[in-house]
Design a protein around this motif. Structure first.
Motif, short mmCIF file in Angstrom:
data_model
loop_
_atom_site.label_atom_id
_atom_site.label_comp_id
_atom_site.label_asym_id
_atom_site.label_seq_id
_atom_site.Cartn_x
_atom_site.Cartn_y
_atom_site.Cartn_z
N THR A 129 -4.70 55.40 -8.75
CA THR A 129 -5.62 56.17 -9.71
C THR A 129 -4.27 56.84 -10.62
N ASP A 130 -4.74 57.35 -11.84
CA ASP A 130 -3.85 58.03 -12.71
C ASP A 130 -3.17 59.24 -12.30
N GLN A 131 -4.24 59.98 -11.48
CA GLN A 131 -3.62 61.16 -10.94
C GLN A 131 -3.28 61.35 -9.61
N HIS A 132 -2.70 60.10 -9.03
CA HIS A 132 -2.50 59.81 -7.68
C HIS A 132 -1.43 60.79 -7.10
N PHE A 133 -0.28 61.14 -7.90
CA PHE A 133 0.78 62.19 -7.43
C PHE A 133 0.39 63.50 -7.60
N GLU A 134 -0.44 63.69 -8.66
CA GLU A 134 -0.75 65.10 -9.02
C GLU A 134 -1.74 65.81 -7.80
N GLN A 135 -2.51 64.94 -7.26
CA GLN A 135 -3.33 65.23 -6.14
C GLN A 135 -2.93 65.39 -4.99
N GLY A 136 -1.68 64.69 -4.63
CA GLY A 136 -1.08 64.48 -3.35
C GLY A 136 -0.04 65.42 -2.95
N VAL A 137 0.64 65.15 -1.86
CA VAL A 137 1.58 66.20 -1.43
C VAL A 137 2.87 66.12 -2.30
N THR A 138 3.17 65.08 -3.06
CA THR A 138 4.34 65.09 -4.10
C THR A 138 4.06 65.78 -5.37
N GLY A 139 2.61 65.91 -5.88
CA GLY A 139 2.29 66.79 -6.78
C GLY A 139 2.41 68.56 -6.16
N TYR A 140 2.20 68.72 -4.97
CA TYR A 140 2.34 70.10 -4.51
C TYR A 140 3.80 70.57 -4.29
N VAL A 141 4.59 69.59 -3.93
CA VAL A 141 6.32 69.94 -4.08
C VAL A 141 6.48 70.26 -5.71
N PHE A 142 6.04 69.42 -6.40
CA PHE A 142 6.46 69.49 -8.02
C PHE A 142 5.84 70.92 -8.47
N ARG A 143 4.79 71.31 -8.03
CA ARG A 143 4.36 72.57 -8.59
C ARG A 143 4.99 73.80 -7.78
N SER A 144 5.08 73.64 -6.66
CA SER A 144 5.74 74.68 -5.94
C SER A 144 7.28 74.96 -6.12
N ARG A 145 7.85 73.83 -6.63
CA ARG A 145 9.38 74.00 -7.16
C ARG A 145 10.14 74.20 -5.84
N ALA A 146 9.73 73.81 -4.74
CA ALA A 146 10.41 74.13 -3.51
C ALA A 146 10.43 72.91 -2.57
N THR A 147 11.50 72.86 -1.72
CA THR A 147 11.57 71.72 -0.83
C THR A 147 10.31 72.05 0.18
N ALA A 148 9.61 70.84 0.74
CA ALA A 148 8.52 70.98 1.83
C ALA A 148 8.96 70.00 2.57
N TYR A 149 8.69 70.35 3.95
CA TYR A 149 9.09 69.49 5.16
C TYR A 149 7.68 69.37 5.95
N PHE A 150 7.02 68.40 6.37
CA PHE A 150 5.79 68.50 6.98
C PHE A 150 5.88 67.46 8.14
#
Length: 850
Positions: A99-120
């Motif tokens: 989909t066009d919004q694949h990364f915005e909806q996923g964990v990648t978009g979450y890191v982009f919005r939070s502007r911080a490193t994420a380890y899960f």
């Protein structure tokens, strides 16, 4: 040696621990320094981004588990996250592009919005999804590490590494190393991009200089050729004014021809049209002396005369012309003197072709080329005029032949007139045949169209009514995911897909069966001479199987399919509309219940016959109906300016369905017009709001036999200034003159008129000028393409310019996404359709008062 005391041992242990920590810290710093040095080297040496990302992955592999690695960067034009590099052990490259919004909806978009490193880990990622922070898309990893990529103070993307091995996680030192690489990655990418751009500019400049030099050389060469040709023409023109006999003219022509091409062997032939005879007044040839007059035959000379064009013939073409029967050999040829290259040009004058001039070469002494053809074609007309001038003077001296020449000329003109008349008759017959074919066939696929199909179906139905044992079946086919192909690959690829589908469908039927295209992605098949229903089912299965093959273009493959409705012949059918209606209803049910399948018609899917029980029939008037309203809002102000009202019906088989889809269950146009007028009255009365109500209306109500009821209702309204009737662009484009006249009457009664689904098939600005519309609703696909294709933006600007003249409101359809609306607002669209909400309870159509 004395033993260590406990206190001394304790101090030594502390020092040892501190030294290990310092050693580990030094080792980590060494790794970071080494990685940054390698990163800088890669950015300085690698010329392209496609090679840079794999190099970064190999660099990280020495320190961090990075077999599953990808980089996502924000597109500065659209603001969306787009994939720049992707390597994964489980997911293919198609997975992140679903989909066009694949990364915005996923964990990648979450890191982009939070502007911080994420380890899960798997457990923490599942918990975060349950909290609504993001969606897990694709194969779930055991360990997932994402680091934002900074450019100055802005985050421009995300670098991700993930592991599917539960035992292979990421340590704090590895995370720090990953963060440092990401910190300097933006700068390295910019360096590679600049190097790419510089190399591209150097190549373009070099290519431009090369083309410029080549163009200059070509111009000089062309000027030299022009001067040479001009001098040649002067020499030929001088022959026309010289008082010399015709034999001297032939000789001088030969000398001029030698100056421009190979002309050691040359002959001039004159054509006597009246007697169909060739004479050779001049010939110089090293291998032949037989140039006496002869009748018109099938030789190279005759080919030039009949085609009226220059002919260049080598050995290969000579053999081909002989094999095709165009040329016939006259006698045996001397092997020692074989013509290997032959060039002839017609001598054209105002009176027509009077003969030809020929140059030929033997035994591969010379091979004529295209440049020779151009030269001889260039001078042949001038030579023809000179010869014609001298021949005319010679003819004047032969006055005793004047009467015979006049009679021959009149005979030739009459023969040409008869030939011209016959050609006109033949041409008209061909045009009539082509017009009939065009009127009954689809211009894109070449298949029969609706008109031809219905004619054949009507004949088949009449034959079945006389001979009931000759069963038939109709298959109604609707292509699945055709809209996706148009949206992702473009309409040109969509047309190519329809052409391929037509070829596939023809392979699934017998020679005497008929396949037609109704329009769009809808096809129908008429199967005749059937013995059982299983035969129709077998055809449907073959079609479904062949349509499961993916359609690929430009490296993108899309899985399509077909939903098929089948109706089998029965004695109750009296009209072709009933057959098409039942097949369509079965197809719609097949599409609603999963697609990629077929269904035979059943009475529950539409109208049964009159002998069926009342509970088996589901008439349109028995369906429960309700209305939903959608707010028309401004981008800045959330208060609605108007509301779009849509009718929905609850079908016992199909469920909640829009009225546009339920129209297929109407028995005839009279019932459909009656139902539609009742829904217009009911929807407007239920709304009763202070803002404008937009209601869809079909052009059927503009017919003279239905318009009176609509006009009478509008005339009785006291609040007609709050009502706007919407007509689709496709319907108005095909309205008759009477329908457009009735539409103007509605406007004169004070009713607002709107245009719906504008830009769906085409964008006709002239349609916007026919009435001062209250609003224009843009098709959702058209609105989305405005953001992707500059050509659609130009169309939109034209629409906005025309609508502003009449203060007409332009409304965009599409998803209720702020980013989507913000981008459209930059293109000049300020009004959008909001969320739907119900405004009336369900009740049967027959219970609604008229």
């Amino acid at each position: 040696m004395d033993e260590w005391s406990p206190q001394e041992l304790k101090k030594l242990q502390k020092k040892n621990k501190r030294l290990k920590a310092l050693l580990q810290k030094y080792k980590q710093q060494h790794h970071l320094q080494h990685a940054l040095i390698l990163l800088s080297e890669q950015a300085s040496t690698i010329p392209e981004l496609c090679s840079f990302y794999p190099a970064i992955q190999r660099l990280l592999a020495d320190y961090v588990p990075s077999k599953n690695f990808y980089v996502v960067l924000r597109n500065p034009d659209t603001g969306l996250l787009e994939l720049s590099y992707f390597v994964d052990q489980k997911d293919g490259i198609q997975t992140p592009l679903v989909t066009d919004q694949h990364f915005e909806q996923g964990v990648t978009g979450y890191v982009f919005r939070s502007r911080a490193t994420a380890y899960f880990t798997r457990e923490t990622m599942t918990a975060a999804q349950q909290q609504g922070k993001f969606k897990i898309l694709g194969a779930q990893a055991e360990h997932w590490l994402g680091v934002p990529i900074y450019q100055d103070t802005d985050v421009i993307g995300v670098m991700v590494s993930q592991s599917y091995d539960a035992k292979q996680g990421y340590s704090q030192e590895q995370i720090e190393l990953f963060e440092v690489i990401a910190l300097y990655l933006a700068t390295a990418i910019e360096r590679v991009k600049k190097r790419e751009l510089l190399e591209s500019q150097v190549k373009q400049r070099t290519q431009a200089l090369t083309l410029s030099n080549q163009a200059l050389n070509d111009e000089i060469s062309q000027r030299k050729k022009a001067l040479e040709r001009q001098q040649t023409l002067f020499q030929i023109s001088e022959l026309a004014s010289q008082s010399i006999n015709i034999d001297d003219v032939y000789y001088h022509v030969h000398q001029i021809m030698k100056s421009i091409t190979y002309a050691e062997n040359l002959y001039i032939a004159l054509y006597d049209k009246d007697n169909n005879w060739l004479t050779f007044p001049y010939a110089v040839d090293e291998c032949s002396e037989d140039f006496g007059p002869r009748p018109f035959a099938k030789g190279f000379s005759e080919l030039v005369l009949t085609s009226k064009q220059c002919q260049l013939i080598d050995r290969a073409r000579s053999e081909q012309l002989i094999a095709e029967g165009i040329i016939e050999r006259q006698g045996k040829l001397d092997p020692s003197c074989r013509c290997t290259s032959w060039l002839g040009a017609p001598l054209k004058t105002a009176q027509g072709v009077i003969g030809l001039i020929v140059c030929q070469a033997y035994n591969n002494k010379y091979d004529f080329v295209q440049e020779d053809v151009e030269l001889i074609a260039y001078v042949s007309n001038q030579i023809a005029n000179v010869l014609q001038n001298h021949l005319s003077q010679q003819a004047l001296r032969q006055s005793h032949q004047e009467l015979e020449l006049r009679v021959a000329e009149k005979t030739r003109e009459l023969r040409q007139a008869n030939l011209h008349l016959q050609l006109q008759i033949d041409e008209r017959r061909k045009i009539e045949q082509q017009l009939y074919h065009d009127a009954h066939h689809d211009s894109l696929t070449g298949l029969p169209n609706r008109s031809l199909f219905l004619s054949q179906l009507e004949r088949t139905l009449g034959q079945y009514q006389r001979f009931p044992e000759k069963d038939f079946a109709v298959l109604f086919i609707d292509l699945d995911k055709f809209k996706d192909i148009n949206d992702k690959l473009g309409h040109q690829c969509g047309d190519q897909f329809l052409i391929e589908v037509a070829d596939k469908l023809k392979q699934c039927i017998r020679d005497h069966d008929l396949i037609a295209r109704l329009g769009g992605d809808e096809f129908v098949i008429l199967l005749t001479q059937l013995n059982e229903r299983q035969q129709a089912e077998d055809v449907a299965k073959r079609i479904i199987a062949v349509m499961q093959q993916p359609f690929c273009n430009q490296g993108i493959c899309i899985q399509s399919g077909a939903s098929i409705g089948i109706t089998y012949s029965k004695r109750d059918y009296s009209h072709t509309d009933e057959i098409i209606r039942d097949a369509d209803a079965a197809m719609y049910y097949a599409k609603q219940t999963g697609k990629g399948r077929f269904e035979f018609y059943h009475p529950l899917l539409g109208y049964g016959n009159d002998q069926q029980e009342p509970h088996q029939r589901h008439h349109l008037m028995d369906l429960h109906t309700h209305f939903r309203a959608s707010d028309i809002v401004n981008f800045d102000q959330q208060q609605p300016h108007a509301q779009l009202l849509d009718a929905y019906g609850e079908h016992p088989v199909l469920g909640s369905t829009s009225f546009e889809q339920l129209k297929r269950f109407a028995s005839d146009n009279y019932e459909l017009a009656k139902v539609e007028l009742k829904l217009l009255k009911y929807g407007f009365n239920q709304h009763q709001s202070d803002i404008m109500s937009l209601l869809n209306c079909s052009s059927l109500l503009l017919d003279d036999k239905h318009f009176e009821g609509l006009s009478h209702w509008v005339g009785q309204l006291t609040n007609k200034d709050k009502l706007c009737l919407l007509f689709s662009e496709a319907e108005l484009r095909f309205c008759s003159a009477n329908q457009m006249k009735n539409l103007d009457k509605l406007y004169q009664q004070g009713l607002h008129i709107g245009l719906n689904e504008f830009g769906k098939d085409r964008c006709e600005l002239s349609l916007l000028t026919q009435l001062p519309y209250f609003c224009v609703l843009l098709n959702a696909t058209f609105s989305r393409r405005v953001l992707q294709d500059p050509r659609y933006d130009h169309m939109l600007q034209g629409v906005l310019a025309v609508t502003q003249l009449n203060d007409c409101m332009v409304i965009a359809k599409g998803p209720c996404i702020l980013n989507y609306r913000s981008l459209l607002e930059h293109h000049g669209v300020h009004h959008f359709i909001g969320q739907q909400h119900a405004i009336a309870e369900q009740q049967p159509l027959h219970a609604i008062p008229s």
